[in-house]
Write a protein that holds these residues in place. Structure first.
Motif, PDB file in Angstrom:
ATOM      1  N   LEU A  97       0.693  -1.452   0.428  1.00 60.49           N
ATOM      2  CA  LEU A  97       0.152  -0.189   0.070  1.00 60.49           C
ATOM      3  C   LEU A  97       0.614   1.329  -0.277  1.00 60.49           C
ATOM      4  O   LEU A  97       0.395   2.374  -0.306  1.00 60.49           O
ATOM      5  CB  LEU A  97      -0.758   0.251   1.224  1.00 60.49           C
ATOM      6  N   SER A  98       2.160   1.062   0.289  1.00 60.06           N
ATOM      7  CA  SER A  98       2.878   2.375   0.438  1.00 60.06           C
ATOM      8  C   SER A  98       3.130   3.062  -0.556  1.00 60.06           C
ATOM      9  O   SER A  98       3.342   4.403  -0.410  1.00 60.06           O
ATOM     10  CB  SER A  98       4.161   1.655   0.810  1.00 60.06           C
ATOM     11  N   SER A  99       3.402   2.840  -2.188  1.00 54.65           N
ATOM     12  CA  SER A  99       3.857   3.539  -2.981  1.00 54.65           C
ATOM     13  C   SER A  99       4.553   4.991  -2.618  1.00 54.65           C
ATOM     14  O   SER A  99       4.688   6.120  -3.050  1.00 54.65           O
ATOM     15  CB  SER A  99       2.634   4.483  -3.658  1.00 54.65           C
ATOM     16  N   THR A 100       5.815   4.284  -1.781  1.00 54.03           N
ATOM     17  CA  THR A 100       6.690   5.340  -1.232  1.00 54.03           C
ATOM     18  C   THR A 100       8.651   4.498  -1.001  1.00 54.03           C
ATOM     19  O   THR A 100       7.724   3.714  -1.283  1.00 54.03           O
ATOM     20  CB  THR A 100       6.547   6.175   0.188  1.00 54.03           C
ATOM     21  N   TRP A 101       8.981   5.082  -0.509  1.00 51.57           N
ATOM     22  CA  TRP A 101      10.231   4.217   0.432  1.00 51.57           C
ATOM     23  C   TRP A 101       9.993   3.922   1.184  1.00 51.57           C
ATOM     24  O   TRP A 101       9.664   4.502   2.013  1.00 51.57           O
ATOM     25  CB  TRP A 101      11.752   4.996  -0.043  1.00 51.57           C
ATOM     26  N   VAL A 102      10.612   2.925   1.056  1.00 52.87           N
ATOM     27  CA  VAL A 102       9.950   2.157   2.323  1.00 52.87           C
ATOM     28  C   VAL A 102      11.382   1.755   3.147  1.00 52.87           C
ATOM     29  O   VAL A 102      13.168   1.632   2.486  1.00 52.87           O
ATOM     30  CB  VAL A 102       9.738   0.644   1.654  1.00 52.87           C
ATOM     31  N   PHE A 103      11.785   2.021   4.449  1.00 50.07           N
ATOM     32  CA  PHE A 103      12.786   2.021   5.368  1.00 50.07           C
ATOM     33  C   PHE A 103      12.719   0.764   5.797  1.00 50.07           C
ATOM     34  O   PHE A 103      13.703   0.216   5.538  1.00 50.07           O
ATOM     35  CB  PHE A 103      12.442   3.312   6.391  1.00 50.07           C
ATOM     36  N   GLY A 104      12.010   0.198   7.103  1.00 53.52           N
ATOM     37  CA  GLY A 104      12.417  -0.398   7.834  1.00 53.52           C
ATOM     38  C   GLY A 104      11.282  -1.830   7.289  1.00 53.52           C
ATOM     39  O   GLY A 104      10.445  -1.515   6.868  1.00 53.52           O
ATOM     40  N   VAL A 105      12.028  -3.068   7.080  1.00 56.51           N
ATOM     41  CA  VAL A 105      10.682  -4.537   6.749  1.00 56.51           C
ATOM     42  C   VAL A 105      11.342  -4.847   7.745  1.00 56.51           C
ATOM     43  O   VAL A 105      12.674  -5.788   7.619  1.00 56.51           O
ATOM     44  CB  VAL A 105      10.821  -4.905   5.510  1.00 56.51           C
ATOM     45  N   ARG A 106      10.334  -5.820   8.344  1.00 54.94           N
ATOM     46  CA  ARG A 106      10.280  -6.977   9.621  1.00 54.94           C
ATOM     47  C   ARG A 106       9.248  -7.598   9.436  1.00 54.94           C
ATOM     48  O   ARG A 106       8.144  -7.897   9.426  1.00 54.94           O
ATOM     49  CB  ARG A 106      10.024  -6.162  11.175  1.00 54.94           C
ATOM     50  N   TRP A 107       9.372  -9.317  10.286  1.00 52.68           N
ATOM     51  CA  TRP A 107       8.153 -10.282  10.079  1.00 52.68           C
ATOM     52  C   TRP A 107       8.154 -10.079  11.697  1.00 52.68           C
ATOM     53  O   TRP A 107       9.095 -10.124  12.495  1.00 52.68           O
ATOM     54  CB  TRP A 107       9.207 -11.539   9.735  1.00 52.68           C
ATOM     55  N   SER A 108       7.310 -10.840  12.007  1.00 52.68           N
ATOM     56  CA  SER A 108       6.844 -11.261  13.752  1.00 52.68           C
ATOM     57  C   SER A 108       7.510 -12.444  13.797  1.00 52.68           C
ATOM     58  O   SER A 108       7.845 -12.964  12.644  1.00 52.68           O
ATOM     59  CB  SER A 108       5.032 -11.171  13.798  1.00 52.68           C
ATOM     60  N   ALA A 109       7.786 -13.381  14.713  1.00 50.60           N
ATOM     61  CA  ALA A 109       8.842 -14.379  15.449  1.00 50.60           C
ATOM     62  C   ALA A 109       7.802 -15.371  14.414  1.00 50.60           C
ATOM     63  O   ALA A 109       7.952 -16.481  13.931  1.00 50.60           O
ATOM     64  CB  ALA A 109       8.564 -14.495  17.400  1.00 50.60           C
ATOM     65  N   SER A 110       6.284 -15.018  14.548  1.00 48.37           N
ATOM     66  CA  SER A 110       5.864 -16.343  13.592  1.00 48.37           C
ATOM     67  C   SER A 110       6.036 -16.251  12.243  1.00 48.37           C
ATOM     68  O   SER A 110       5.612 -17.371  12.218  1.00 48.37           O
ATOM     69  CB  SER A 110       4.558 -16.506  14.601  1.00 48.37           C
ATOM     70  N   GLY A 111       5.972 -15.456  12.030  1.00 56.34           N
ATOM     71  CA  GLY A 111       5.953 -15.048   9.864  1.00 56.34           C
ATOM     72  C   GLY A 111       4.357 -15.027   9.509  1.00 56.34           C
ATOM     73  O   GLY A 111       4.128 -14.616   8.887  1.00 56.34           O
ATOM     74  N   LYS A 112       3.810 -14.452  11.390  1.00 51.34           N
ATOM     75  CA  LYS A 112       2.204 -14.095  10.428  1.00 51.34           C
ATOM     76  C   LYS A 112       2.194 -12.833  10.098  1.00 51.34           C
ATOM     77  O   LYS A 112       1.266 -12.411   9.176  1.00 51.34           O
ATOM     78  CB  LYS A 112       1.376 -14.264  10.945  1.00 51.34           C
ATOM     79  N   THR A 113       2.961 -12.226  11.038  1.00 55.30           N
ATOM     80  CA  THR A 113       2.722  -9.955  10.083  1.00 55.30           C
ATOM     81  C   THR A 113       3.876 -10.026   9.533  1.00 55.30           C
ATOM     82  O   THR A 113       5.115 -10.245  10.341  1.00 55.30           O
ATOM     83  CB  THR A 113       2.517  -9.989  11.492  1.00 55.30           C
ATOM     84  N   LEU A 114       3.605  -9.118   9.208  1.00 51.76           N
ATOM     85  CA  LEU A 114       4.776  -8.323   8.148  1.00 51.76           C
ATOM     86  C   LEU A 114       4.876  -6.838   8.544  1.00 51.76           C
ATOM     87  O   LEU A 114       3.132  -6.518   8.173  1.00 51.76           O
ATOM     88  CB  LEU A 114       5.188  -8.678   6.916  1.00 51.76           C
ATOM     89  N   ALA A 115       5.716  -5.655   9.269  1.00 52.50           N
ATOM     90  CA  ALA A 115       5.813  -5.024   8.948  1.00 52.50           C
ATOM     91  C   ALA A 115       6.695  -4.059   7.869  1.00 52.50           C
ATOM     92  O   ALA A 115       7.212  -4.845   7.866  1.00 52.50           O
ATOM     93  CB  ALA A 115       5.560  -4.288  10.591  1.00 52.50           C
ATOM     94  N   TYR A 116       5.755  -2.890   7.497  1.00 53.49           N
ATOM     95  CA  TYR A 116       6.508  -2.035   6.627  1.00 53.49           C
ATOM     96  C   TYR A 116       6.758  -0.576   6.999  1.00 53.49           C
ATOM     97  O   TYR A 116       5.814  -0.597   7.174  1.00 53.49           O
ATOM     98  CB  TYR A 116       7.543  -2.354   5.202  1.00 53.49           C
ATOM     99  N   LEU A 117       7.933   0.206   7.089  1.00 53.10           N
ATOM    100  CA  LEU A 117       7.585   1.332   7.331  1.00 53.10           C
ATOM    101  C   LEU A 117       8.175   2.561   6.018  1.00 53.10           C
ATOM    102  O   LEU A 117       8.767   2.144   5.216  1.00 53.10           O
ATOM    103  CB  LEU A 117       8.688   2.601   7.976  1.00 53.10           C
TER     104      LEU A 117
END
Length: 111
Positions: A11-31
């Protein structure tokens, strides 16, 4: 297959800084450079995307401390805590280093 699903949920359509997965791999977060955090939950089964707008400067990196708690750090130099409720909706909780106002005992004017 799941990488195609994630690409469709970008959804970002912008530069992305950090990308991380939760320990289970069920959630992805990016900035995003646009002061947004993007979450993709339940990546393996039925992906759901959510974005969270910040009123402060952009974050540079995040760290999942549990499946439903994340800390973000950025240009404000004050880590931010985020949490997901029981429905999976993410929200800002508080700054890690909250400054408390100290009542002034002096009646003198400060210039």
């Amino acid at each position: 297959m799941w990488m195609q699903q994630i690409a469709q949920l970008d959804l970002s359509s912008t530069w992305v800084f950090g990308v991380r997965w939760s320990a289970s791999g069920k959630t992805l977060a990016y900035l995003g450079h646009n002061s947004m955090i993007y979450f993709v939950d339940e990546v393996e089964s039925a992906p759901a995307a959510q974005n969270l707008a910040l009123r402060d400067l952009p974050l540079r990196d995040v760290l999942f401390v549990s499946e439903r708690t994340m800390i973000g750090v950025g240009f404000d130099c004050n880590p931010m805590i985020f949490a997901a409720d029981e429905t999976g909706l993410w929200s800002f909780v508080r700054f890690l280093d909250e400054r408390k106002a100290i009542p002034s005992t002096s009646k003198a004017s400060q210039v």
